[in-house]
Design a protein around this motif. Structure first.
Motif, mmCIF file in Angstrom:
data_model
loop_
_atom_site.group_PDB
_atom_site.id
_atom_site.type_symbol
_atom_site.label_atom_id
_atom_site.label_comp_id
_atom_site.label_asym_id
_atom_site.label_seq_id
_atom_site.Cartn_x
_atom_site.Cartn_y
_atom_site.Cartn_z
ATOM 1 N N ASN A 8 54.725 56.350 27.469
ATOM 2 C CA ASN A 8 56.099 55.849 27.428
ATOM 3 C C ASN A 8 56.829 56.411 28.644
ATOM 4 O OD1 ASN A 8 58.788 55.307 26.987
ATOM 5 N ND2 ASN A 8 58.767 55.976 24.829
ATOM 6 N N PHE A 9 57.244 55.552 29.564
ATOM 7 C CA PHE A 9 57.857 56.014 30.807
ATOM 8 C C PHE A 9 59.064 56.908 30.526
ATOM 9 C CE2 PHE A 9 60.288 55.900 34.707
ATOM 10 C CZ PHE A 9 59.318 55.938 35.694
ATOM 11 N N GLU A 10 59.748 56.622 29.428
ATOM 12 C CA GLU A 10 60.984 57.343 29.119
ATOM 13 C C GLU A 10 60.739 58.768 28.617
ATOM 14 O OE1 GLU A 10 64.362 54.769 28.001
ATOM 15 O OE2 GLU A 10 62.873 53.218 27.591
ATOM 16 N N THR A 11 59.469 59.151 28.488
ATOM 17 C CA THR A 11 59.168 60.537 28.108
ATOM 18 C C THR A 11 58.783 61.391 29.325
ATOM 19 O OG1 THR A 11 56.824 60.111 27.737
ATOM 20 C CG2 THR A 11 58.295 59.774 25.845
ATOM 21 N N LEU A 12 58.792 60.780 30.511
ATOM 22 C CA LEU A 12 58.405 61.542 31.706
ATOM 23 C C LEU A 12 59.482 62.564 32.066
ATOM 24 C CD1 LEU A 12 56.939 58.845 34.179
ATOM 25 C CD2 LEU A 12 55.721 60.278 32.513
ATOM 26 N N SER A 13 59.053 63.708 32.596
ATOM 27 C CA SER A 13 60.010 64.718 33.087
ATOM 28 C C SER A 13 60.535 64.289 34.462
ATOM 29 C CB SER A 13 59.299 66.064 33.215
ATOM 30 O OG SER A 13 58.355 65.985 34.279
ATOM 31 N N GLU A 14 61.587 64.988 34.917
ATOM 32 C CA GLU A 14 62.140 64.695 36.253
ATOM 33 C C GLU A 14 61.055 64.753 37.316
ATOM 34 O OE1 GLU A 14 65.531 66.867 37.498
ATOM 35 O OE2 GLU A 14 66.668 66.471 35.661
ATOM 36 N N ASP A 15 60.265 65.825 37.282
ATOM 37 C CA ASP A 15 59.214 65.996 38.283
ATOM 38 C C ASP A 15 58.192 64.864 38.238
ATOM 39 O OD1 ASP A 15 60.413 68.242 39.172
ATOM 40 O OD2 ASP A 15 58.974 69.663 38.301
ATOM 41 N N GLU A 16 57.887 64.474 37.017
ATOM 42 C CA GLU A 16 56.897 63.395 36.878
ATOM 43 C C GLU A 16 57.430 62.077 37.450
ATOM 44 O OE1 GLU A 16 54.224 64.757 33.020
ATOM 45 O OE2 GLU A 16 56.235 63.939 32.658
ATOM 46 N N VAL A 17 58.718 61.803 37.216
ATOM 47 C CA VAL A 17 59.296 60.562 37.752
ATOM 48 C C VAL A 17 59.290 60.605 39.279
ATOM 49 C CG1 VAL A 17 61.384 59.165 37.921
ATOM 50 C CG2 VAL A 17 60.667 60.044 35.701
ATOM 51 N N ILE A 18 59.673 61.766 39.855
ATOM 52 C CA ILE A 18 59.649 61.894 41.319
ATOM 53 C C ILE A 18 58.223 61.726 41.853
ATOM 54 C CG2 ILE A 18 59.974 63.500 43.257
ATOM 55 C CD1 ILE A 18 62.434 64.556 41.846
ATOM 56 N N GLY A 19 57.299 62.392 41.181
ATOM 57 C CA GLY A 19 55.886 62.257 41.572
ATOM 58 C C GLY A 19 55.438 60.805 41.527
ATOM 59 N N PHE A 20 55.864 60.131 40.474
ATOM 60 C CA PHE A 20 55.493 58.720 40.300
ATOM 61 C C PHE A 20 56.047 57.866 41.439
ATOM 62 C CE2 PHE A 20 56.751 54.539 38.625
ATOM 63 C CZ PHE A 20 55.506 54.036 38.307
ATOM 64 N N ASP B 257 56.984 58.803 44.346
ATOM 65 C CA ASP B 257 56.347 59.184 45.607
ATOM 66 C C ASP B 257 54.947 58.587 45.764
ATOM 67 O OD1 ASP B 257 57.804 60.532 47.469
ATOM 68 O OD2 ASP B 257 57.634 62.479 46.450
ATOM 69 N N SER B 258 54.344 58.279 44.630
ATOM 70 C CA SER B 258 52.933 57.854 44.683
ATOM 71 C C SER B 258 52.777 56.359 44.941
ATOM 72 C CB SER B 258 52.225 58.215 43.372
ATOM 73 O OG SER B 258 52.627 57.334 42.332
ATOM 74 N N GLU C 45 45.715 51.999 45.575
ATOM 75 C CA GLU C 45 46.046 53.238 44.867
ATOM 76 C C GLU C 45 47.543 53.551 44.893
ATOM 77 O OE1 GLU C 45 43.770 56.562 46.271
ATOM 78 O OE2 GLU C 45 41.902 55.399 46.165
ATOM 79 N N ARG C 46 48.236 53.014 45.909
ATOM 80 C CA ARG C 46 49.673 53.269 46.025
ATOM 81 C C ARG C 46 50.482 52.018 45.679
ATOM 82 N NH1 ARG C 46 51.197 57.925 47.939
ATOM 83 N NH2 ARG C 46 53.161 57.097 48.755
ATOM 84 N N THR C 47 49.898 51.209 44.757
ATOM 85 C CA THR C 47 50.535 49.951 44.347
ATOM 86 C C THR C 47 50.787 49.977 42.838
ATOM 87 O OG1 THR C 47 49.506 48.723 46.145
ATOM 88 C CG2 THR C 47 50.183 47.440 44.220
ATOM 89 N N LEU C 48 51.978 49.513 42.445
ATOM 90 C CA LEU C 48 52.317 49.424 41.022
ATOM 91 C C LEU C 48 52.431 47.952 40.622
ATOM 92 C CD1 LEU C 48 53.344 50.663 38.293
ATOM 93 C CD2 LEU C 48 55.673 50.468 39.254
#
Lengths: 313, 313
Positions: free
Chosen positions: B5-17, B19-20, B236-239
């Motif tokens: 669930n995207f809405e459970t990601l932490s701040e760092d995880e969202v930034i990491g996401f 960035d990726s 790999e860098r595509t969503l």
């Protein structure tokens, strides 16, 4: 499974074969006739079978005629038939719903024949005839008739997108019955033109309805169940004659009938060789016990052995 | 495969996401809009992605609009888009034939958009528009146009039996190309009415033609191949963002993209649970990396981290 060329049988084998069957189920299009043209000597072969005391049933997936209309066609083309000898999918669809004590209304994708057979058993219906796109009625405002309790898909030359919307929308209620008359992909190809069969309409509706239909016609066993229920038929002493591996022959294999493929329609000898060499168990079920160029080619064998056969009884 | 669930990601995880990923492929119907109604905050999310320097492509199976018409629709609904940002199946069908240096004529089951895209690359065509049954022209006397070298099947509200006869008859020549724009079975159901998609028309023609079509749209890889060929895209860098497991998510899984399912269209959370518990490897491919109620729900996360994210670059 042998796929024996019938024309290589010895006299004794032919007599043995004729003695081993009481009931003959014959497909119609591609075996007895092509559209309105009778195939040479086919009527004589069927009449000879009947003169031997064999009970003949005309077993067809064609949903565009009622039993009465098939009797009429048979008689015009010199085949002897009464209403009870006809197993056709317009009638079977009506019988199926009657067996369920169905009291609601049917949405038909199909021809007038299905409507007539439903009417005969007192079931109401809608849908037969043209239903073209109407720019003034957006699809998503469709007024669903709450009385509809079944959708029947048969052959329909007026097939259209609005019919797809209606069928799929009614079928979104899982309590609505979904009946297909048959699943033949196409009629025998003539003049390089492909004439799509009911099967392609069924695949279309199954795809958008995301459900599978209950199929009335060959190779599904409902048609054989009806036969067993209505008449005293012994599967081991029954011969299924057909031109199509995945309907006629497959039904025969599944029901334990003897099977005879005629090469005047869909399936050809090359196909049989392919299945013989295949490792796939399903394809083995397409292989007939016997094959013959045409039904009419049986005639000299039958006549030659008629006297001998009749004397031996 | 996690289906986080995207809405459970932490701040760092969202930034990491964030960035990726460099490239975002987004489906349209059911993700950005429903018919002509934009989904809340979807445009803001896409615009924010673009302001982060992400390249956004609109990747749609819908065959009823040209690239130009999609740009127009995007702009009306506040999505920024140029012709190059649009990957739509009417255009891809034309590109596919162009890549083959196709010089013959196309028989189209589909809309004007396919015709326009073919015209733009100089390929001639017939078939668009109504083609109702004509009692005066029996099917088996069809005059086949020897110039036809391909059949394209897309969404066609004028779908009819005569069109089936033509398509299947042209396709009986194995050298004739068989192209399907997409295989979506249905559009999102609205008001209890099922709106059949192109997939049901494709199944119909595949059935009577007894051939499989080459599919332009998701989940088949042609659409991704075009993207790779035209643009410098790192999988790999595509969503891939979509509402449909068996097109959007499956394409993403197959191509090694990250995947985000939005729950505003076809696929629901219950489906994901079902696939997680399944032993079937094919169903595992339907499971997205992330899911979120709606694309618009990304907005607060994106805005909250916008400053932080931009500063970290």
């Amino acid at each position: 499974m042998a796929a024996v060329n019938f024309e290589t049988l010895s006299e004794d084998e032919v007599i043995g074969f004729l003695d081993s069957i009481d009931t003959i189920l014959t497909d119609c299009d591609g075996v007895l006739w092509m559209y309105m043209n009778p195939l040479p000597n086919a009527a004589e072969v069927i009449n000879t079978f009947q003169s031997f005391g064999k009970r003949v049933f005309y077993v067809t997936n064609n949903s565009t005629k009622t039993r009465e209309e098939f009797v009429k066609k048979c008689n015009i083309l010199n085949f002897k038939a009464t209403k009870e000898d006809i197993l056709c999918t317009a009638n079977l669809s009506a019988c199926y719903l009657q067996d369920l004590s169905f009291k609601k209304k049917v949405y038909i994708i199909g021809s007038e024949a299905i409507a007539k057979e439903l009417k005969e058993v007192g079931i109401s219906y809608v849908g037969v005839g043209p239903d073209p796109i109407n720019k003034n009625i957006p699809y998503n405002t469709l007024n669903k008739d709450p009385e509809i309790g079944a959708v029947i898909v048969g052959f329909d030359e007026h097939f259209s997108y609005p019919k797809m919307v209606k069928a799929a929308s009614y079928l979104s209620d899982p309590s609505v019955h979904f009946i297909a008359t048959n699943t033949d992909e196409r009629f025998p190809v003539a003049n390089n033109v492909v004439i799509p069969g009911t099967g392609s309409l069924v695949r279309c509706i199954e795809s958008c309805a995301e459900r599978k239909a209950v199929v009335m016609g060959k190779p599904e066993s409902y048609i054989a169940d009806v036969l067993m229920k209505r008449f005293q038929v012994n599967p081991e002493r029954t011969l299924m004659i057909g031109d199509r591996h995945n309907t006629d022959i497959l039904l025969g294999t599944r029901c334990g009938f003897k099977t005879l493929l005629v090469l005047t329609g869909i399936t050809c000898l090359r196909d049989i060789d392919k299945w013989k060499q295949s490792d796939c168990e399903q394809m083995k079920e397409f292989i007939p016990d016997y094959y013959i160029e045409s039904l009419g080619n049986l005639l000299p064998y039958l006549e030659k052995f008629k006297r001998k056969y009749v004397m031996s009884k």
